[in-house]
Design an enzyme around this catalytic site. Structure first.
Site, short mmCIF file in Angstrom:
data_model
loop_
_atom_site.label_atom_id
_atom_site.label_comp_id
_atom_site.label_asym_id
_atom_site.label_seq_id
_atom_site.Cartn_x
_atom_site.Cartn_y
_atom_site.Cartn_z
N SER A 1 13.88 53.97 -10.89
CA SER A 1 14.03 52.88 -11.57
C SER A 1 14.33 52.88 -13.15
O SER A 1 15.43 53.22 -13.28
CB SER A 1 12.37 52.16 -11.42
N ASP B 1 17.71 46.77 -14.61
CA ASP B 1 17.41 48.15 -14.99
C ASP B 1 18.04 48.88 -13.91
O ASP B 1 18.91 48.52 -13.04
CB ASP B 1 15.80 48.19 -14.69
N ASP C 1 17.61 50.51 -10.97
CA ASP C 1 17.73 50.37 -9.55
C ASP C 1 17.84 48.79 -9.18
O ASP C 1 17.59 48.40 -7.90
CB ASP C 1 16.49 50.90 -8.98
N ASP D 1 15.79 45.94 -9.72
CA ASP D 1 14.92 45.01 -9.29
C ASP D 1 14.13 44.59 -10.63
O ASP D 1 13.15 43.73 -10.56
CB ASP D 1 13.72 45.75 -8.34
#
Length: 450
Positions: free
Chosen positions: A107, A246, A248, A250
């Site tokens: 993430s 960000d 990834d 999400d």
């Protein structure tokens, strides 16, 4: 029971240490494959299939290969998407009728961390019982299936195009983004090749930053956790707004034309009020223990129910499902719109904000103008031993702080789930009072924690 490996968002750590090693990840793939094969009712002779996506970290190549080997050894076919946002994997798992989806990502963490997240066949986080089953399988010896039953692997070449069209489908056909100048910050992460086409094809004029991943620069001074680059670029380009994702894809933050940052609470409010104005807000809005009190008060003015979940998007999802609501999120920028997607999706959340902007005819700066966030102070206190937050000395200090806030603020103490720290949060309408009370509470915790 406590899980040995799974946290609130999969398994995560520093690459090469503990569990983020090729050996463990191969065994994890095998264990997950065995569980999926045993839990899914498939036609005779049909192997289960698992979809694997990843962000742009250099370690993704290594971990992808390890997962593929483990899944194949368990007799599971593998579908490889390459770099794709976490919510894209959730969508594609469902669309391609896979038995599970796996994302290789840490993430918003730096490149030297990585992790493994799982999605069910429905594109939602795995239930606890399946995670426990995978951990139980990890404790058993790895036994490779006979050669004629090994899984195969193939690449899903049209994965980016499928996801781009899915995102666009969540934006009304009668609206477009023509005339809007938007700066996109893709954090050198998984959205770098899918977010720009979404907004461009809807008509926006784009300036894109953070779209040159090299395996080592994900989240480095860019993206939703470092929005300063986006703020500066919006002002420099005289853009209408900016959007930061960000690593990834999400989490989302946005910036108005003046360079002012809007966090997840503010974006959640804009989406909620846009739906409310049309009579389409289904139920209430879910936040977390960290959601700013001002958002709760602002929603109350319109008699919109509000509920708080524990910190973590999986807990927000559980609250939404329990109450049959559709909208929730965190101030970090995780926003769930369950009438659009089964998972938090930064691109789709940004599109919902832009829909509210288009339908209201107002610029972003005005959309959230009637929500003024209360000052919030967060102090992390390191602890040398487990601390009982219910002990009298702490509860007395909390009560004194709440009396000082005079009903116009709140106090939250919670133990970190990943570090030996107590998080002390105080918020209220008076910034000076909030700071003072937070420091006093932190001092009490510090004294008892050493």
């Amino acid at each position: 029971m406590k899980k040995q490996y799974f946290g609130t968002d999969g398994i995560r750590g520093r690459v090469g240490e503990s569990v983020i090693t090729p050996e463990f990840v191969m065994r994890l793939g095998y264990a997950a494959g065995r569980v999926m094969a045993n839990h899914e009712q498939l036609p005779k002779g049909k192997r289960p299939a698992v979809l694997i996506g990843k962000d742009t970290r250099i370690s993704g190549y290594m971990l992808e290969a390890a997962l593929e080997a483990g899944l194949s050894a368990a007799g599971v076919d593998v579908l490889l998407t390459g770099p794709m946002p976490t919510p894209a994997v959730a969508y594609l798992t469902r669309a391609l009728r896979a038995q599970a989806g796996i994302v290789i990502s840490a993430s918003h963490n730096p490149y030297y961390d990585n992790g493994i997240k799982f999605f069910s066949a429905l594109g939602s986080k795995l239930p606890d019982e399946v995670e426990f089953a995978i951990e139980a399988e990890l404790a058993k010896p790895m036994q490779v299936m006979p050669s004629d039953q090994l899984g195969k692997a193939k690449r899903v070449d049209d994965a980016p195009g499928r996801y781009i069209e899915f995102c666009k489908s969540t934006f009304p056909n009668q609206l477009d983004l023509r005339g809007l100048k938007i700066v996109l910050d893709c954090a050198h992460g998984a959205t770098y090749h899918v977010a720009p086409p979404v907004f461009h094809e809807l008509g926006a004029e784009l300036i894109v930053i953070g779209n040159k991943p090299d395996g080592l620069n994900i989240n480095e001074q860019v993206g939703s956790t470092h929005p300063q680059a986006l703020q500066a670029e919006v002002v420099k380009q005289q853009a209408d707004l900016g959007i930061a994702f960000d690593g990834d894809g999400d989490r989302v933050m946005m910036v108005d034309q003046h360079g002012q940052l809007l966090d997840g609470d503010q974006l959640l409010y804009i989406i909620a009020m846009g739906l409310y104005a049309k009579g389409k807000l289904k139920g209430g809005v879910a936040g977390t223990l960290m959601t700013n009190l001002a958002l709760e008060h602002a929603l109350q003015k319109h008699q919109i129910p509000f509920g708080r979940a524990n910190v973590g998007d999986r807990y927000v999802l559980e609250l939404l499902q329990d109450k049959n609501w559709k909208l929730g999120g965190e101030n970090s920028g995780h926003i769930l719109t369950l009438d659009k997607h089964s998972s938090g999706d930064a691109i789709i959340a940004a599109l919902q904000v832009l829909q509210a902007l288009r339908e209201s005819g107002k610029p972003l700066a005005q959309l959230g103008a009637d929500l003024t966030l209360y000052p919030q102070v967060l102090i992390n206190v390191a602890t040398q031993h487990r601390l009982d937050l219910n002990q009298p000395a702490i509860q007395t200090a909390v009560a004194q702080a709440e009396i000082a806030l005079k009903g116009h603020g709140r106090v939250l103490l919670r133990a970190s789930g990943t570090e030996s720290k107590i998080r002390v949060m105080v918020e209220g309408q008076d910034a000076s009072l909030v700071q003072t009370q937070a420091e006093q509470l932190a001092q009490v915790i510090r004294r008892l924690a050493t």
